[in-house]
Design a protein around this motif. Structure first.
Motif, PDB file in Angstrom:
ATOM      1  N   VAL A   1      -8.355 -71.805  54.383  1.00  0.00           N
ATOM      2  CA  VAL A   1      -9.514 -72.615  54.002  1.00  0.00           C
ATOM      3  C   VAL A   1     -10.761 -72.200  54.798  1.00  0.00           C
ATOM      4  N   PRO A   2     -10.672 -72.060  56.126  1.00  0.00           N
ATOM      5  CA  PRO A   2     -11.850 -71.573  56.851  1.00  0.00           C
ATOM      6  C   PRO A   2     -12.250 -70.148  56.439  1.00  0.00           C
ATOM      7  N   ALA A   3     -11.276 -69.302  56.150  1.00  0.00           N
ATOM      8  CA  ALA A   3     -11.598 -67.939  55.713  1.00  0.00           C
ATOM      9  C   ALA A   3     -12.441 -67.975  54.449  1.00  0.00           C
ATOM     10  N   ASN A   4     -12.038 -68.788  53.494  1.00  0.00           N
ATOM     11  CA  ASN A   4     -12.799 -68.891  52.244  1.00  0.00           C
ATOM     12  C   ASN A   4     -14.156 -69.543  52.474  1.00  0.00           C
ATOM     13  N   ARG A   5     -14.203 -70.533  53.331  1.00  0.00           N
ATOM     14  CA  ARG A   5     -15.456 -71.227  53.637  1.00  0.00           C
ATOM     15  C   ARG A   5     -16.447 -70.277  54.299  1.00  0.00           C
ATOM     16  N   ILE A   6     -15.941 -69.491  55.262  1.00  0.00           N
ATOM     17  CA  ILE A   6     -16.789 -68.541  55.987  1.00  0.00           C
ATOM     18  C   ILE A   6     -17.211 -67.382  55.085  1.00  0.00           C
TER      19      ILE A   6
ATOM     20  N   VAL B   1     -14.181 -61.580  60.142  1.00  0.00           N
ATOM     21  CA  VAL B   1     -13.589 -62.908  60.333  1.00  0.00           C
ATOM     22  C   VAL B   1     -12.813 -63.319  59.087  1.00  0.00           C
ATOM     23  N   THR B   2     -13.413 -63.128  57.928  1.00  0.00           N
ATOM     24  CA  THR B   2     -12.779 -63.526  56.674  1.00  0.00           C
ATOM     25  C   THR B   2     -11.468 -62.784  56.458  1.00  0.00           C
ATOM     26  N   VAL B   3     -11.505 -61.475  56.571  1.00  0.00           N
ATOM     27  CA  VAL B   3     -10.295 -60.665  56.352  1.00  0.00           C
ATOM     28  C   VAL B   3      -9.250 -60.958  57.426  1.00  0.00           C
ATOM     29  N   GLY B   4      -9.678 -61.120  58.651  1.00  0.00           N
ATOM     30  CA  GLY B   4      -8.741 -61.438  59.728  1.00  0.00           C
ATOM     31  C   GLY B   4      -8.019 -62.754  59.500  1.00  0.00           C
TER      32      GLY B   4
ATOM     33  N   LEU C   1     -13.442 -62.908  46.942  1.00  0.00           N
ATOM     34  CA  LEU C   1     -12.554 -63.548  47.920  1.00  0.00           C
ATOM     35  C   LEU C   1     -11.113 -63.557  47.425  1.00  0.00           C
ATOM     36  N   LYS C   2     -10.935 -63.932  46.172  1.00  0.00           N
ATOM     37  CA  LYS C   2      -9.588 -63.982  45.605  1.00  0.00           C
ATOM     38  C   LYS C   2      -8.978 -62.585  45.558  1.00  0.00           C
TER      39      LYS C   2
ATOM     40  N   PHE D   1       0.035 -74.152  58.381  1.00  0.00           N
ATOM     41  CA  PHE D   1      -0.711 -73.181  59.184  1.00  0.00           C
ATOM     42  C   PHE D   1      -1.425 -72.171  58.302  1.00  0.00           C
ATOM     43  N   GLU D   2      -0.810 -71.834  57.173  1.00  0.00           N
ATOM     44  CA  GLU D   2      -1.467 -70.939  56.222  1.00  0.00           C
ATOM     45  C   GLU D   2      -2.779 -71.556  55.748  1.00  0.00           C
TER      46      GLU D   2
END
Length: 115
Positions: free
Chosen positions: A54-59, A8-11, A69-70, A48-49
């Motif tokens: 933000v959800p990717a980093n949160r998840i 999910v994060t990478v996607g 993550l960075k 949209f980015e």
């Protein structure tokens, strides 16, 4: 069935980087476009980015450290940019670009390696 956190994060980061790359560099193909229009369009794409990043980093945070993550984001960003520059801007990808990006991937390996 829930997808694994890394998937999910990478996607999400991959999708967000496509928007980011077009927001930052897509307008270079249209040099005649008025700068205020380019800025507003870029801001619209950046929205949209952010809705994906933000959800990717949160998840991803907790499964990945902030540094990891960075690092994932940067490797994805460079990968997306390589394809973008060839396919959208029609710029050649030279050996020194590939080598430089490869060195960044090596740096990512150093960050993820459990020493």
């Amino acid at each position: 069935m829930q997808l694994p956190v890394p998937v999910v994060t990478v996607g999400l980061l991959l999708c967000s980087n496509v928007f980011m790359t077009f927001a930052w560099y897509g307008h270079l193909r249209y040099k005649g476009a008025a700068l205020p229009l380019v800025i507003l369009t870029s801001w619209g794409l950046a929205f949209f980015e952010y809705t994906l990043q933000v959800p990717a980093n949160r998840i991803g945070y907790g499964y990945f450290s902030a540094a990891e993550l960075k690092t994932v984001q940067e490797v994805i960003s460079l990968s997306v940019f390589m394809a973008f520059s060839v396919l959208w801007l029609h710029e050649p990808l030279r050996w020194n670009h590939v080598l430089g990006f490869a060195l960044i991937v090596v740096a990512a390996w150093v960050i993820f390696k459990k020493w």
